[in-house]
Scaffold this motif. Structure first.
Motif, PDB file in Angstrom:
ATOM      1  N   ALA A  55      -2.186 -16.599   0.984  1.00  0.00           N
ATOM      2  CA  ALA A  55      -2.699 -17.191  -0.117  1.00  0.00           C
ATOM      3  C   ALA A  55      -2.213 -18.107  -1.302  1.00  0.00           C
ATOM      4  CB  ALA A  55      -3.366 -15.552  -0.914  1.00  0.00           C
ATOM      5  N   GLY A  56      -1.566 -19.145  -0.456  1.00  0.00           N
ATOM      6  CA  GLY A  56      -0.749 -19.985  -1.114  1.00  0.00           C
ATOM      7  C   GLY A  56       0.612 -19.636  -1.905  1.00  0.00           C
ATOM      8  N   ARG A  57       1.082 -18.275  -1.603  1.00  0.00           N
ATOM      9  CA  ARG A  57       2.259 -17.747  -2.133  1.00  0.00           C
ATOM     10  C   ARG A  57       3.286 -17.577  -1.276  1.00  0.00           C
ATOM     11  NH1 ARG A  57      -2.704 -15.894  -4.256  1.00  0.00           N
ATOM     12  NH2 ARG A  57      -2.785 -15.496  -6.305  1.00  0.00           N
ATOM     13  N   GLN A  58       4.470 -17.769  -1.647  1.00  0.00           N
ATOM     14  CA  GLN A  58       5.633 -17.120  -0.777  1.00  0.00           C
ATOM     15  C   GLN A  58       5.874 -16.018  -0.873  1.00  0.00           C
ATOM     16  OE1 GLN A  58       7.221 -19.504   1.415  1.00  0.00           O
ATOM     17  NE2 GLN A  58       5.664 -20.779   0.853  1.00  0.00           N
ATOM     18  N   VAL A  59       5.608 -14.967   0.386  1.00  0.00           N
ATOM     19  CA  VAL A  59       5.780 -13.710   0.284  1.00  0.00           C
ATOM     20  C   VAL A  59       6.746 -13.082   1.231  1.00  0.00           C
ATOM     21  CG1 VAL A  59       4.424 -11.661   0.623  1.00  0.00           C
ATOM     22  CG2 VAL A  59       3.244 -13.715  -0.299  1.00  0.00           C
ATOM     23  N   VAL A  60       7.455 -12.068   0.716  1.00  0.00           N
ATOM     24  CA  VAL A  60       8.379 -11.461   1.518  1.00  0.00           C
ATOM     25  C   VAL A  60       7.812  -9.861   1.728  1.00  0.00           C
ATOM     26  CG1 VAL A  60      10.762 -10.315   1.519  1.00  0.00           C
ATOM     27  CG2 VAL A  60      10.221 -12.739   1.135  1.00  0.00           C
ATOM     28  N   VAL A  61       7.755  -9.417   2.732  1.00  0.00           N
ATOM     29  CA  VAL A  61       7.239  -8.155   3.116  1.00  0.00           C
ATOM     30  C   VAL A  61       8.129  -7.197   3.740  1.00  0.00           C
ATOM     31  CG1 VAL A  61       5.420  -6.495   4.135  1.00  0.00           C
ATOM     32  CG2 VAL A  61       4.841  -8.839   3.208  1.00  0.00           C
ATOM     33  N   VAL A  62       8.839  -6.049   3.113  1.00  0.00           N
ATOM     34  CA  VAL A  62       9.559  -5.254   3.634  1.00  0.00           C
ATOM     35  C   VAL A  62       8.998  -3.838   4.026  1.00  0.00           C
ATOM     36  CG1 VAL A  62      12.001  -3.845   3.384  1.00  0.00           C
ATOM     37  CG2 VAL A  62      11.704  -6.138   2.623  1.00  0.00           C
ATOM     38  N   SER A  63       9.051  -3.369   5.327  1.00  0.00           N
ATOM     39  CA  SER A  63       8.335  -2.380   5.605  1.00  0.00           C
ATOM     40  C   SER A  63       9.519  -1.315   6.237  1.00  0.00           C
ATOM     41  CB  SER A  63       7.420  -2.489   6.957  1.00  0.00           C
ATOM     42  OG  SER A  63       6.895  -1.356   7.419  1.00  0.00           O
ATOM     43  N   SER A  64       9.029  -0.063   5.616  1.00  0.00           N
ATOM     44  CA  SER A  64      10.326   1.056   5.736  1.00  0.00           C
ATOM     45  C   SER A  64       9.935   2.280   6.528  1.00  0.00           C
ATOM     46  CB  SER A  64      10.861   1.481   4.371  1.00  0.00           C
ATOM     47  OG  SER A  64      11.540   2.423   4.333  1.00  0.00           O
ATOM     48  N   PRO A  65      10.625   2.848   7.324  1.00  0.00           N
ATOM     49  CA  PRO A  65      10.222   3.904   7.937  1.00  0.00           C
ATOM     50  C   PRO A  65       9.995   5.077   7.033  1.00  0.00           C
ATOM     51  CG  PRO A  65      12.061   3.269   8.803  1.00  0.00           C
ATOM     52  CD  PRO A  65      11.851   2.531   7.588  1.00  0.00           C
ATOM     53  N   ALA A  66       9.300   6.340   7.272  1.00  0.00           N
ATOM     54  CA  ALA A  66       9.014   7.284   6.309  1.00  0.00           C
ATOM     55  C   ALA A  66      10.165   8.103   5.991  1.00  0.00           C
ATOM     56  CB  ALA A  66       7.801   8.196   7.179  1.00  0.00           C
ATOM     57  N   TRP A  67      10.972   7.713   5.490  1.00  0.00           N
ATOM     58  CA  TRP A  67      12.234   8.322   5.025  1.00  0.00           C
ATOM     59  C   TRP A  67      12.064   9.635   3.782  1.00  0.00           C
ATOM     60  CZ3 TRP A  67      12.409   7.929  -0.301  1.00  0.00           C
ATOM     61  CH2 TRP A  67      11.531   6.804  -0.834  1.00  0.00           C
ATOM     62  N   PHE A  68      10.798   9.691   3.373  1.00  0.00           N
ATOM     63  CA  PHE A  68      10.380  10.820   2.532  1.00  0.00           C
ATOM     64  C   PHE A  68      10.058  11.942   3.350  1.00  0.00           C
ATOM     65  CE2 PHE A  68       7.141   7.568   2.682  1.00  0.00           C
ATOM     66  CZ  PHE A  68       6.173   8.402   3.132  1.00  0.00           C
ATOM     67  N   GLY A  69       9.790  11.920   4.607  1.00  0.00           N
ATOM     68  CA  GLY A  69       9.236  13.208   5.412  1.00  0.00           C
ATOM     69  C   GLY A  69      10.046  14.172   5.556  1.00  0.00           C
ATOM     70  N   SER A  70       9.479  15.228   6.107  1.00  0.00           N
ATOM     71  CA  SER A  70      10.613  16.328   6.141  1.00  0.00           C
ATOM     72  C   SER A  70      11.446  16.238   7.568  1.00  0.00           C
ATOM     73  CB  SER A  70       9.751  17.724   6.320  1.00  0.00           C
ATOM     74  OG  SER A  70       8.891  17.611   7.340  1.00  0.00           O
ATOM     75  N   GLY A  71      10.856  15.284   8.403  1.00  0.00           N
ATOM     76  CA  GLY A  71      11.618  15.051   9.827  1.00  0.00           C
ATOM     77  C   GLY A  71      13.010  14.346   9.757  1.00  0.00           C
ATOM     78  N   CYS A  72      13.270  13.684   8.426  1.00  0.00           N
ATOM     79  CA  CYS A  72      14.665  12.711   8.585  1.00  0.00           C
ATOM     80  C   CYS A  72      15.590  13.427   7.960  1.00  0.00           C
ATOM     81  CB  CYS A  72      14.125  11.771   7.474  1.00  0.00           C
ATOM     82  SG  CYS A  72      14.891  10.181   7.402  1.00  0.00           S
ATOM     83  N   ASP A  73      16.733  13.288   8.699  1.00  0.00           N
ATOM     84  CA  ASP A  73      18.192  14.103   8.289  1.00  0.00           C
ATOM     85  C   ASP A  73      18.828  13.239   7.059  1.00  0.00           C
ATOM     86  OD1 ASP A  73      20.026  12.253   9.139  1.00  0.00           O
ATOM     87  OD2 ASP A  73      19.636  12.667  11.137  1.00  0.00           O
ATOM     88  N   PRO A  74      19.644  13.714   6.439  1.00  0.00           N
ATOM     89  CA  PRO A  74      20.037  13.155   5.297  1.00  0.00           C
ATOM     90  C   PRO A  74      20.780  11.938   5.330  1.00  0.00           C
ATOM     91  CG  PRO A  74      20.540  15.249   5.140  1.00  0.00           C
ATOM     92  CD  PRO A  74      20.078  15.347   6.461  1.00  0.00           C
TER      93      PRO A  74
END
Length: 330
Positions: A55-74
């Motif tokens: 839409a006429g704008r410079q855009v950066v999109v960062v996508s992240s895994p679901a690190w807040f879920g219960s299946g993610c280790d520390p």
């Protein structure tokens, strides 16, 4: 990326549970080709960064895994958090939380609580937009706002936590409407920036990330130079993305933000029941789906023979009301 370029582009961080539609959201915003389904599992294991024009704008999109879920280790949590912050440094303009309309909102509510703990309350109240997905589950002609008000108080509460900001990129009228949806989203992001009174969101973790990125940039350039005096700003910015990806783990207190608790099993149990209910209901005609689901939920939470009778009664009455409403509008 020069300082002026960093200020002129919009940096978006896309968050959400697995299967929430993050990949599709990124593709829609930047008009990218959807990656084949077979590569999705590998893609969601790490943070990804895409740059383009929308839409006429410079855009950066960062996508992240679901690190807040219960299946993610520390260690995975720390790595994913450090990665999405470094890739969107010096600060995101908005966080887009992908929320499926056909799922309970308990996991997303937890994600917002974690984001507050991690980045501060303003990251949610002033800089997060709820991005609804899987809207094809709505009945034909039913508006998203109508669905939220009538049926989903849990999703309404989620939106309220995010300053009443929500959007969807999914349309039923083809590409032109899709382009308009992206433009409207970016306008909402720019409104977030204006209302915040800052150039972009910032907090101690983002400041730490930016310091490390700048330090790493200098290291990378010095490796190819005989003298530090020969280092130019253009050369430093040329290795910006490599520096972002090579920043180590940030100082994230994972243990205090994600305390171990047996209570975490309850939401996933309810989520599993919800998936089973919605799974067998999908074969029903659309006009009956919601009513059948309502009856099933009543039976589930009341329990026993009485719950079964109540669920059947509620489902039958709701179905009849829905049928009459449909006939009346014909």
């Amino acid at each position: 990326m020069s300082q002026s370029a960093a200020q002129s582009e919009l940096r978006l961080v896309v968050l959400g549970r697995s299967g929430a539609g993050k990949r599709s959201a990124v593709s829609t915003i930047l008009s990218l080709q959807d990656t084949p389904q077979g590569t999705e599992a590998a893609a969601i294991q790490e943070c990804s960064k895409h740059r383009g024009e929308a839409a006429g704008r410079q855009v950066v999109v960062v996508s992240s895994p679901a690190w807040f879920g219960s299946g993610c280790d520390p260690e995975e949590r720390r790595r994913h958090i450090s990665s999405f912050i470094s890739l969107s440094s010096p600060g995101a303009h908005a966080f887009l939380l992908c929320v499926p309309v056909n799922q309970p909102a308990d996991e997303e509510a937890k994600a917002l609580d974690v984001l507050k703990e991690l980045l501060g309350p303003s990251s949610v109240s002033m800089h997060t937009i709820v991005l609804f997905t899987h809207t094809e589950e709505l009945e034909e002609g039913e508006q998203l706002e109508e669905y939220l008000i009538t049926w989903r108080k849990d999703l309404q509460e989620l939106v309220g936590t995010c300053g009443d900001r929500y959007h969807t990129l999914e349309t039923r009228s083809g590409d032109p409407a899709e382009g308009k949806a992206v433009e409207e989203l970016l306008e909402k992001v720019e409104q977030v920036v204006r209302e915040s009174g800052t150039q972009h969101f910032s907090c101690p973790l983002y400041q730490e990330a930016e310091d490390r990125v700048r330090e790493r940039q200098l290291e990378l350039v010095r490796q190819t130079k005989d003298s530090e005096d020969d280092v130019t700003e253009e050369e430093i910015e040329a290795v910006r993305e490599e520096a972002e990806r090579s920043v180590g783990d940030l100082n994230v207190d994972v243990d205090s933000i994600f305390p171990c608790s047996s209570v975490s099993a309850a939401p996933s149990f309810l989520g599993g029941l919800w998936e089973k209910l919605t799974g067998w209901i999908k074969w029903l005609p659309r006009v009956m789906r919601r009513e059948a689901l309502l009856g099933a939920l009543v039976g589930l939470f009341v329990g026993g023979p009485i719950g079964g009778i109540m669920g059947a009664t509620v489902g039958s009455v709701a179905t009849e009301v829905g049928r009459r409403k449909t006939q009346k509008t014909k």
